[in-house]
Scaffold this motif. Structure first.
Motif, PDB file in Angstrom:
ATOM      1  N   THR A 122      14.025  42.333 -29.092  1.00 18.64           N
ATOM      2  CA  THR A 122      12.844  41.482 -29.184  1.00 18.64           C
ATOM      3  C   THR A 122      12.687  40.939 -30.605  1.00 18.64           C
ATOM      4  O   THR A 122      13.303  41.427 -31.549  1.00 18.64           O
ATOM      5  N   LYS A 123      11.821  39.939 -30.754  1.00 15.41           N
ATOM      6  CA  LYS A 123      11.614  39.353 -32.074  1.00 15.41           C
ATOM      7  C   LYS A 123      10.809  40.273 -32.992  1.00 15.41           C
ATOM      8  O   LYS A 123      10.683  39.997 -34.190  1.00 15.41           O
ATOM      9  N   THR A 124      10.287  41.391 -32.443  1.00 18.01           N
ATOM     10  CA  THR A 124       9.634  42.411 -33.269  1.00 18.01           C
ATOM     11  C   THR A 124      10.583  43.567 -33.583  1.00 18.01           C
ATOM     12  O   THR A 124      10.155  44.648 -33.965  1.00 18.01           O
ATOM     13  N   ASN A 125      11.890  43.327 -33.378  1.00 20.22           N
ATOM     14  CA  ASN A 125      12.956  44.279 -33.736  1.00 20.22           C
ATOM     15  C   ASN A 125      12.990  45.523 -32.852  1.00 20.22           C
ATOM     16  O   ASN A 125      13.507  46.559 -33.265  1.00 20.22           O
ATOM     17  N   GLU A 126      12.465  45.428 -31.657  1.00 16.78           N
ATOM     18  CA  GLU A 126      12.635  46.519 -30.700  1.00 16.78           C
ATOM     19  C   GLU A 126      13.920  46.284 -29.910  1.00 16.78           C
ATOM     20  O   GLU A 126      14.313  45.145 -29.666  1.00 16.78           O
ATOM     21  N   ALA A 127      14.551  47.386 -29.521  1.00 13.80           N
ATOM     22  CA  ALA A 127      15.751  47.310 -28.682  1.00 13.80           C
ATOM     23  C   ALA A 127      15.506  48.067 -27.388  1.00 13.80           C
ATOM     24  O   ALA A 127      15.035  49.217 -27.411  1.00 13.80           O
ATOM     25  N   HIS A 128      15.789  47.434 -26.274  1.00 12.06           N
ATOM     26  CA  HIS A 128      15.597  48.040 -24.954  1.00 12.06           C
ATOM     27  C   HIS A 128      16.920  47.973 -24.202  1.00 12.06           C
ATOM     28  O   HIS A 128      17.575  46.925 -24.161  1.00 12.06           O
ATOM     29  N   ILE A 129      17.292  49.099 -23.600  1.00  9.68           N
ATOM     30  CA  ILE A 129      18.549  49.194 -22.857  1.00  9.68           C
ATOM     31  C   ILE A 129      18.240  49.218 -21.370  1.00  9.68           C
ATOM     32  O   ILE A 129      17.524  50.112 -20.890  1.00  9.68           O
ATOM     33  N   VAL A 130      18.750  48.236 -20.639  1.00 12.52           N
ATOM     34  CA  VAL A 130      18.619  48.225 -19.177  1.00 12.52           C
ATOM     35  C   VAL A 130      20.030  48.137 -18.596  1.00 12.52           C
ATOM     36  O   VAL A 130      20.975  47.745 -19.285  1.00 12.52           O
ATOM     37  N   ASP A 131      20.175  48.521 -17.340  1.00 13.99           N
ATOM     38  CA  ASP A 131      21.499  48.489 -16.724  1.00 13.99           C
ATOM     39  C   ASP A 131      21.766  47.122 -16.102  1.00 13.99           C
ATOM     40  O   ASP A 131      20.842  46.416 -15.698  1.00 13.99           O
TER      41      ASP A 131
END
Length: 242
Positions: A122-131
């Motif tokens: 995200t543009k707020t530097n969060e990283a999310h892992i989805v399959d």
């Protein structure tokens, strides 16, 4: 009738009742299908990588099919002391089966191997892992449920439709921003982003669904908690595909 005759008749009646009683006892410990004794089994389906329960997995044995609940659990009836092959299917995981020897009061954990992952930054530097199995494009009008698809619904700069499958992408670079593209949207601005394809092509695309004012989103089952998450393309800095 003599006393001895009466005793003989009573003995014969008692002997005749023994086989019927034994037959009733045999029926009491055998299921109606005649395959031998069976028992209820509690099965919990988990992600092998982190132990998170897998919700909405389809668990099958013989003619039984159950869907896992919020705790990743189902109950099946299994034969006692005999091998039973239990299969599990879920779009986030590779096909799975395991042989279980049923025991009275038995509980069993089944660990699934996940499919390759998609990383959403995200543009707020969060990283999310989805399959990749549950990852989809989505669009939602106001006060309506999102419509999801494995294919994007885009327009190219030359005005032609572009509907690639998620498996064809290498990267989507955002965040999506409004653009003036009358060849793709005649009703005002339309959201745009840059994409890189496994074919090597790099191009700017326009989200056709945003032309009508719909939110455009990306959705998938987040690996860390097993919950489905929606991400607006206006908040996404980058999506990296496997």
């Amino acid at each position: 009738m003599t006393f001895v005759s009466r005793i003989s008749i009573c003995i014969l009646i008692a002997l005749a009742a023994i086989p019927a009683a034994a037959q009733a006892r045999r029926r009491a410990v055998s299921p109606a299908n005649g395959l031998g004794p069976s028992t209820g089994a509690l099965i919990t389906v988990k992600d092998a990588s982190n132990g998170v329960p897998v919700v909405s997995a389809t668990v099958t044995y013989a003619a039984q099919t159950q869907i896992t609940n919020g705790n990743g659990q189902v109950s099946l009836t299994l034969p006692i002391g005999k091998p039973a092959v239990v299969a599990v299917a879920h779009p986030a995981f590779a096909p799975f089966s395991q042989t279980i020897i049923g025991q009275v009061g038995g509980t069993y954990d089944l660990a699934l191997t996940g499919k390759p992952s998609v990383t959403i930054k995200t543009k707020t530097n969060e990283a999310h892992i989805v399959d990749i199995g549950t990852a989809q494009f989505a669009s939602a009008a106001v006060f309506s449920n999102p419509v999801r698809s494995d294919n994007g619904n885009f327009c190219k700069e030359d005005g032609t439709d572009f509907t690639p499958n998620k498996s064809e992408f290498t990267r989507i670079v955002g965040p999506a921003v409004p653009a003036n593209a009358p060849q793709c949207c005649q009703f005002g601005s339309v959201m745009s982003a840059d994409v890189e394809m496994k074919s090597g092509a790099k191009l700017k695309v326009y989200f056709k669904d945003s032309c009508s004012g719909n939110d455009v989103e990306f959705v998938g089952r987040e690996k860390a908690n097993g919950q489905f998450q929606y991400f607006r393309f206006t908040d996404i800095a980058e999506i990296d595909f496997p």
